[in-house]
Design a protein around this motif. Structure first.
Motif, short mmCIF file in Angstrom:
data_model
loop_
_atom_site.label_atom_id
_atom_site.label_comp_id
_atom_site.label_asym_id
_atom_site.label_seq_id
_atom_site.Cartn_x
_atom_site.Cartn_y
_atom_site.Cartn_z
N ASP A 107 50.24 31.36 43.96
CA ASP A 107 50.12 31.32 45.41
C ASP A 107 49.97 32.72 46.01
O ASP A 107 49.85 32.85 47.22
N LYS A 108 50.01 33.74 45.17
CA LYS A 108 49.93 35.12 45.67
C LYS A 108 48.52 35.67 45.55
O LYS A 108 47.83 35.43 44.55
N ILE A 109 48.14 36.40 46.56
CA ILE A 109 46.83 37.05 46.57
C ILE A 109 47.06 38.54 46.82
O ILE A 109 47.75 38.91 47.76
N SER A 110 46.48 39.37 45.96
CA SER A 110 46.60 40.81 46.16
C SER A 110 45.26 41.36 46.65
O SER A 110 44.20 40.87 46.26
N LEU A 111 45.33 42.34 47.52
CA LEU A 111 44.14 42.97 48.08
C LEU A 111 44.32 44.47 48.00
O LEU A 111 45.33 45.01 48.44
N GLU A 112 43.36 45.12 47.39
CA GLU A 112 43.40 46.58 47.25
C GLU A 112 42.04 47.14 47.64
O GLU A 112 41.00 46.67 47.16
N HIS A 113 42.04 48.12 48.53
CA HIS A 113 40.80 48.80 48.89
C HIS A 113 40.48 49.82 47.82
O HIS A 113 41.35 50.58 47.39
N THR A 114 39.25 49.82 47.35
CA THR A 114 38.84 50.74 46.30
C THR A 114 37.60 51.51 46.75
O THR A 114 36.94 51.12 47.71
#
Length: 125
Positions: A107-114
């Motif tokens: 249920d977890k979503i990770s978001l990272e700007h690259t």
């Protein structure tokens, strides 16, 4: 979660982003335009109608191509394909033209700007 989408493509040229859909004769017709395409999106034709929904347990890295607020989704272009993500799953505001890494674990979503990978030659001395 499946979403009913219109068959669409994006054309980025001359600093503009154009959204097109086929008419009853299968001719591409412009249905929307953004006068200034977001920085970071290269000129070209993007067949986003080939996009598939993001899958649990997967990770995707690539540029956010288009945010379709009507369907509450956005399209991401990875190296190999186009991916559909649902905006309601993200608390952070996303911007087209930015490169992001998105991971789905349960249920977890990770978001990272690259930063986009720069392609260039390395000079050995």
């Amino acid at each position: 979660m499946s979403t009913t989408l219109e068959k669409q493509r994006l054309i980025v040229m001359n600093g503009q982003k154009i959204v097109q859909e086929p008419d009853e004769n299968s001719e591409w017709q412009t249905v929307g335009a953004i006068k200034k395409a977001e920085e970071g999106i290269k000129p070209g034709i993007y067949n986003i109608f080939t996009a598939r929904e993001a899958s649990p347990g997967e990770q995707y890295e690539g540029i956010v191509l288009h945010i379709d607020k009507n369907n509450e989704i956005f399209y991401q272009k990875t190296k190999k394909e186009y991916i559909i993500h649902h905006l309601k799953n993200f608390s952070e505001k996303l911007m087209a033209g930015r490169t992001v890494r998105i991971g789905y674990e349960g249920d977890k979503i990770s978001l990272e700007h690259t930063e986009p990978q720069k392609q260039g030659r390395k000079l050995k001395i």
